[in-house]
Design a protein around this motif. Structure first.
Motif, PDB file in Angstrom:
ATOM      1  N   GLN A  43      -8.050  98.475 123.097  1.00 42.40           N
ATOM      2  CA  GLN A  43      -7.243  99.326 122.736  1.00 42.40           C
ATOM      3  C   GLN A  43      -5.633  99.948 123.377  1.00 42.40           C
ATOM      4  O   GLN A  43      -5.249  99.103 122.865  1.00 42.40           O
ATOM      5  CB  GLN A  43      -8.040 101.226 121.864  1.00 42.40           C
ATOM      6  CG  GLN A  43      -9.053 100.338 120.574  1.00 42.40           C
ATOM      7  CD  GLN A  43      -9.202 100.814 120.493  1.00 42.40           C
ATOM      8  OE1 GLN A  43     -10.068 102.110 121.406  1.00 42.40           O
ATOM      9  NE2 GLN A  43     -10.744 100.817 119.104  1.00 42.40           N
ATOM     10  N   HIS A  44      -6.608  99.829 124.888  1.00 44.83           N
ATOM     11  CA  HIS A  44      -5.151 100.506 126.264  1.00 44.83           C
ATOM     12  C   HIS A  44      -4.679  99.320 125.851  1.00 44.83           C
ATOM     13  O   HIS A  44      -3.476  99.251 126.095  1.00 44.83           O
ATOM     14  CB  HIS A  44      -5.653 100.506 127.088  1.00 44.83           C
ATOM     15  CG  HIS A  44      -6.357 102.188 126.791  1.00 44.83           C
ATOM     16  ND1 HIS A  44      -7.849 102.165 126.214  1.00 44.83           N
ATOM     17  CD2 HIS A  44      -5.680 103.124 127.254  1.00 44.83           C
ATOM     18  CE1 HIS A  44      -7.308 104.089 126.301  1.00 44.83           C
ATOM     19  NE2 HIS A  44      -6.558 104.675 126.830  1.00 44.83           N
ATOM     20  N   GLU A  46      -3.916  96.217 124.084  1.00 40.76           N
ATOM     21  CA  GLU A  46      -3.369  96.172 123.122  1.00 40.76           C
ATOM     22  C   GLU A  46      -1.897  97.047 122.866  1.00 40.76           C
ATOM     23  O   GLU A  46      -0.393  97.020 122.560  1.00 40.76           O
ATOM     24  CB  GLU A  46      -3.467  96.796 121.222  1.00 40.76           C
ATOM     25  CG  GLU A  46      -2.338  96.525 120.339  1.00 40.76           C
ATOM     26  CD  GLU A  46      -3.719  96.674 118.986  1.00 40.76           C
ATOM     27  OE1 GLU A  46      -4.108  95.201 118.479  1.00 40.76           O
ATOM     28  OE2 GLU A  46      -3.961  97.512 118.682  1.00 40.76           O
ATOM     29  N   GLN A  47      -1.686  98.266 123.080  1.00 37.96           N
ATOM     30  CA  GLN A  47      -0.280  99.683 123.151  1.00 37.96           C
ATOM     31  C   GLN A  47       0.346  99.317 124.861  1.00 37.96           C
ATOM     32  O   GLN A  47       1.358  99.354 124.613  1.00 37.96           O
ATOM     33  CB  GLN A  47      -1.288 100.959 124.127  1.00 37.96           C
ATOM     34  CG  GLN A  47      -2.120 101.788 122.500  1.00 37.96           C
ATOM     35  CD  GLN A  47      -2.974 102.599 122.758  1.00 37.96           C
ATOM     36  OE1 GLN A  47      -2.327 103.504 123.466  1.00 37.96           O
ATOM     37  NE2 GLN A  47      -3.588 103.381 122.398  1.00 37.96           N
ATOM     38  N   TRP A  48      -0.855  98.581 126.024  1.00 34.02           N
ATOM     39  CA  TRP A  48       0.394  97.919 127.167  1.00 34.02           C
ATOM     40  C   TRP A  48       1.089  97.049 126.989  1.00 34.02           C
ATOM     41  O   TRP A  48       1.647  96.410 127.540  1.00 34.02           O
ATOM     42  CB  TRP A  48      -0.168  98.002 128.422  1.00 34.02           C
ATOM     43  CG  TRP A  48      -1.162  99.339 128.587  1.00 34.02           C
ATOM     44  CD1 TRP A  48      -0.681 100.836 127.994  1.00 34.02           C
ATOM     45  CD2 TRP A  48      -2.651  99.829 129.483  1.00 34.02           C
ATOM     46  NE1 TRP A  48      -1.462 102.166 128.785  1.00 34.02           N
ATOM     47  CE2 TRP A  48      -2.154 101.108 128.981  1.00 34.02           C
ATOM     48  CE3 TRP A  48      -3.536  99.227 129.593  1.00 34.02           C
ATOM     49  CZ2 TRP A  48      -3.804 101.915 129.950  1.00 34.02           C
ATOM     50  CZ3 TRP A  48      -4.670  99.723 129.969  1.00 34.02           C
ATOM     51  CH2 TRP A  48      -5.253 100.843 130.302  1.00 34.02           C
ATOM     52  N   GLY A  49       1.395  95.882 125.698  1.00 37.32           N
ATOM     53  CA  GLY A  49       1.385  94.692 125.604  1.00 37.32           C
ATOM     54  C   GLY A  49       0.788  93.188 126.355  1.00 37.32           C
ATOM     55  O   GLY A  49       1.911  92.666 126.512  1.00 37.32           O
ATOM     56  N   THR A  80      -8.762  96.612 116.971  1.00 37.21           N
ATOM     57  CA  THR A  80      -7.441  96.413 117.551  1.00 37.21           C
ATOM     58  C   THR A  80      -7.014  96.061 115.746  1.00 37.21           C
ATOM     59  O   THR A  80      -6.729  95.599 115.481  1.00 37.21           O
ATOM     60  CB  THR A  80      -7.302  95.473 118.204  1.00 37.21           C
ATOM     61  OG1 THR A  80      -8.230  94.633 118.361  1.00 37.21           O
ATOM     62  CG2 THR A  80      -7.424  96.208 119.617  1.00 37.21           C
ATOM     63  N   GLN A  82      -3.046  94.023 116.343  1.00 33.14           N
ATOM     64  CA  GLN A  82      -2.394  92.778 117.227  1.00 33.14           C
ATOM     65  C   GLN A  82      -2.847  92.352 117.820  1.00 33.14           C
ATOM     66  O   GLN A  82      -2.666  91.058 118.160  1.00 33.14           O
ATOM     67  CB  GLN A  82      -0.848  93.943 117.183  1.00 33.14           C
ATOM     68  CG  GLN A  82      -0.102  94.772 116.594  1.00 33.14           C
ATOM     69  CD  GLN A  82       1.217  95.522 116.671  1.00 33.14           C
ATOM     70  OE1 GLN A  82       1.391  95.365 118.476  1.00 33.14           O
ATOM     71  NE2 GLN A  82       2.082  95.651 116.283  1.00 33.14           N
ATOM     72  N   GLU A 334      -3.526  99.365 133.628  1.00 29.69           N
ATOM     73  CA  GLU A 334      -2.170 100.412 133.512  1.00 29.69           C
ATOM     74  C   GLU A 334      -0.774  99.891 134.052  1.00 29.69           C
ATOM     75  O   GLU A 334      -0.069  99.565 133.737  1.00 29.69           O
ATOM     76  CB  GLU A 334      -2.559 101.271 133.077  1.00 29.69           C
ATOM     77  CG  GLU A 334      -0.903 102.285 132.339  1.00 29.69           C
ATOM     78  CD  GLU A 334      -1.447 104.217 132.683  1.00 29.69           C
ATOM     79  OE1 GLU A 334      -0.732 104.172 132.090  1.00 29.69           O
ATOM     80  OE2 GLU A 334      -2.576 104.245 133.544  1.00 29.69           O
ATOM     81  N   SER A 337       0.619  96.274 133.602  1.00 30.87           N
ATOM     82  CA  SER A 337       0.986  96.089 132.898  1.00 30.87           C
ATOM     83  C   SER A 337       2.560  96.251 132.569  1.00 30.87           C
ATOM     84  O   SER A 337       3.459  95.907 132.514  1.00 30.87           O
ATOM     85  CB  SER A 337       0.988  97.013 131.594  1.00 30.87           C
ATOM     86  OG  SER A 337       0.288  97.725 131.744  1.00 30.87           O
ATOM     87  N   SER A 343       5.773  91.310 126.786  1.00 29.37           N
ATOM     88  CA  SER A 343       5.140  91.723 126.632  1.00 29.37           C
ATOM     89  C   SER A 343       3.910  90.664 125.002  1.00 29.37           C
ATOM     90  O   SER A 343       4.895  89.815 125.021  1.00 29.37           O
ATOM     91  CB  SER A 343       5.046  92.718 126.043  1.00 29.37           C
ATOM     92  OG  SER A 343       6.375  92.666 124.646  1.00 29.37           O
ATOM     93  N   ARG A 345       4.645  91.065 122.575  1.00 28.99           N
ATOM     94  CA  ARG A 345       5.698  91.460 121.127  1.00 28.99           C
ATOM     95  C   ARG A 345       6.717  90.127 121.761  1.00 28.99           C
ATOM     96  O   ARG A 345       7.443  89.652 120.704  1.00 28.99           O
ATOM     97  CB  ARG A 345       6.430  92.097 120.795  1.00 28.99           C
ATOM     98  CG  ARG A 345       4.831  93.364 120.294  1.00 28.99           C
ATOM     99  CD  ARG A 345       5.869  95.122 120.292  1.00 28.99           C
ATOM    100  NE  ARG A 345       6.157  95.529 121.899  1.00 28.99           N
ATOM    101  CZ  ARG A 345       4.903  96.035 122.387  1.00 28.99           C
ATOM    102  NH1 ARG A 345       3.743  96.334 121.789  1.00 28.99           N
ATOM    103  NH2 ARG A 345       5.109  96.804 123.645  1.00 28.99           N
TER     104      ARG A 345
END
Length: 348
Positions: A43-44, A46-49, A80, A82, A334, A337, A343, A345
């Protein structure tokens, strides 16, 4: 439809960054805690790309909670939204190709466009465990190409086909298949089939460069891939200082020391010094095994990763991190990243 390969300059800002997680069980903890931590990390991530989150199949190991790999992939994907989730890998000799097609067809049906199927031909266990898994002597990996061919057939659309055995769910679904390896066998096979290739350089560094050369020189374009796409495994432990990272890295060093001694066990806490833990010969073997490791502060890790990219021209890096403390592990990923990787995206 053939996927268009994106041009890569093989620099940090253009390289997707992914995670290989064994859902390690730390000393004194449980598999339940490790699986919760794996989801928290995903989950982290995913947030960090991060681009992918892969889990590995190992059996009869008291320090690994990802033995039922397909089940854990479903657990991570459900938590998750993405990030791509997959296997790094499924050890195909342990399984019926039909069962794997059905499992990953189910995963792709539940989480469309997010599932990867990485395959290896090693047992992921000892011989006794392999016999228990397969209820007999089973495969020694030599029939891997045939098993792979059967598996790929199950994913093909069957309209108008005379196939009497079909994978449902599975048939007609686009589940990207990767071949994983630590030698030239999978490099050559993935080149011949036009599949992406991931090399286990995080624990088997010696044949990395020859395998990448073999893969690229013999690559044949396919419906799946226009040009070679190679991922390398790297051990990364990043902390605010070099000293802290080196301290954290002793958990992984103890783990590999036990492996060369023929032992398995849970991931041990770090120690202030390894000098009283190993002989000079053992130290040399562990150091050689962990050649592709980047351990230190962000500046140190960045410099090391840039060297690996220049050396290998890899298209993607997948990171393994044997860190005892979960919060320290999150901090490592972290910091990593924040180094400007492509990322999820923007990654191809």
């Amino acid at each position: 439809m053939k996927k268009q390969a994106q041009p890569s300059s093989h620099s940090l800002q253009h390289i997707p960054l992914s995670i290989l997680d064994l859902s390690m069980i730390t000393e004194g903890s449980t598999a339940a805690v490790s699986l919760r931590n794996s989801l928290d990390l995903a989950q982290h991530a995913e947030q960090w790309g991060y681009h992918r989150f892969w889990l590995a199949e190992h059996h009869n190991m008291t320090g690994v909670a990802s033995s039922a790999t397909s089940v854990v992939i479903g657990h991570i994907a459900a938590g998750t939204s993405q990030i791509r989730v997959g296997s790094g890998g499924i050890m195909l000799p342990n399984h019926s190709p039909l069962v794997i097609a059905e499992q990953f067809g189910t995963l792709e049906s539940l989480f469309p466009g997010r599932i990867d199927l990485g395959l290896g031909r090693a047992p992921g266990s000892d011989q006794l465990t392999s016999r228990a898994l397969r209820r007999g002597s089973g495969s020694d990996g030599q029939d891997f190409p045939d098993r792979l061919g059967e598996l790929r057939t199950y994913f093909k659309p069957t309209s108008g086909s005379s196939m009497r055995v079909r994978a449902v769910p599975g048939e007609g679904l686009d589940v990207p298949i990767w071949l994983l390896g630590s030698s030239g066998f999978s490099a050559q096979l993935s080149a011949q089939l036009g599949l992406p290739f991931a090399f286990a350089s995080h624990f088997a560094p010696d044949y990395l460069l020859p395998a990448l050369d073999l893969y690229r020189s013999q690559f044949r374009p396919s419906e799946e891939l226009e040009k070679p796409y190679a991922m390398i495994g790297v051990n990364v432990i990043c902390a605010d200082t070099d000293e802290e990272a080196q301290y954290l890295s002793t958990s992984g060093q103890q783990q590999f020391l036990n492996i060369i001694r023929g032992k398995t066990g849970q991931l041990k806490p770090p120690v202030s010094s390894m000098e009283d833990q190993w002989s000079l010969q053992e130290r040399a073997i562990v150091s050689r095994t962990l050649t592709y490791s980047a351990i230190g502060s962000p500046a140190t890790v960045r410099e090391k990763l840039e060297q690996f990219l220049e050396q290998t021209q890899a298209d993607e890096i997948i990171v393994a991190s044997a860190i005892y403390d979960h919060q320290a592990r999150l901090r490592s990923y972290e910091l990593l990243s924040e180094m400007g990787f492509a990322s999820s995206r923007t990654a191809s």
